[in-house]
Design a protein around this motif. Structure first.
Motif, PDB file in Angstrom:
ATOM      1  N   GLU A  16     -31.653 -18.083  60.030  1.00 33.41           N
ATOM      2  CA  GLU A  16     -30.797 -18.658  61.121  1.00 33.41           C
ATOM      3  C   GLU A  16     -28.964 -18.304  60.814  1.00 33.41           C
ATOM      4  OE1 GLU A  16     -28.790 -21.882  63.136  1.00 33.41           O
ATOM      5  OE2 GLU A  16     -31.276 -21.145  63.781  1.00 33.41           O
ATOM      6  N   ARG A  19     -28.812 -15.235  62.466  1.00 39.23           N
ATOM      7  CA  ARG A  19     -28.289 -15.555  64.380  1.00 39.23           C
ATOM      8  C   ARG A  19     -27.029 -16.633  64.450  1.00 39.23           C
ATOM      9  NH1 ARG A  19     -28.244 -19.312  67.155  1.00 39.23           N
ATOM     10  NH2 ARG A  19     -27.881 -21.166  65.901  1.00 39.23           N
ATOM     11  N   LYS A  20     -26.247 -17.744  63.290  1.00 38.85           N
ATOM     12  CA  LYS A  20     -25.474 -17.818  64.093  1.00 38.85           C
ATOM     13  C   LYS A  20     -24.194 -16.608  63.840  1.00 38.85           C
ATOM     14  CE  LYS A  20     -22.733 -22.173  62.738  1.00 38.85           C
ATOM     15  NZ  LYS A  20     -23.451 -23.898  62.089  1.00 38.85           N
TER      16      LYS A  20
END
Length: 68
Positions: A16, A19-20
Motif C-alpha cells: 500500500e 502504491r500510494k
C-alpha cells in the motif's frame, strides 16, 4: 538480477505504501503533461507488488531511454 540483493517487503502495508507513492508520482507527472506509457505502468505494477526493487525499476527506465 542479483540473487543476493534484498527483495522488497511484500506485506500489505508495504504494498500500500508503494502504491500510494506511485500514485502521487503519477499525479505529479500528469500535472506536467504525462501521457500514458504502458511500459512504465507495467514496471510500476511490478514495483508495487514487490517483484522489483527501486534500483531495478530505475535501471529499467534508464536502459529503456539510453541512446545506442
Amino acid at each position: 538480477m542479483n540473487v543476493h540483493s534484498r527483495r522488497p517487503d511484500r506485506s500489505p502495508e508495504a504494498i500500500e505504501k508503494r502504491r500510494k507513492a506511485t500514485e502521487q508520482a503519477r499525479a505529479a507527472n500528469i500535472r506536467q503533461g504525462y501521457v500514458h506509457d504502458p511500459v512504465l505502468e507495467a514496471a510500476n505494477a511490478r514495483f508495487i507488488a514487490g517483484d522489483i526493487t527501486t534500483e531495478e525499476f530505475r535501471e529499467e527506465m534508464l536502459t529503456r531511454f539510453k541512446r545506442a
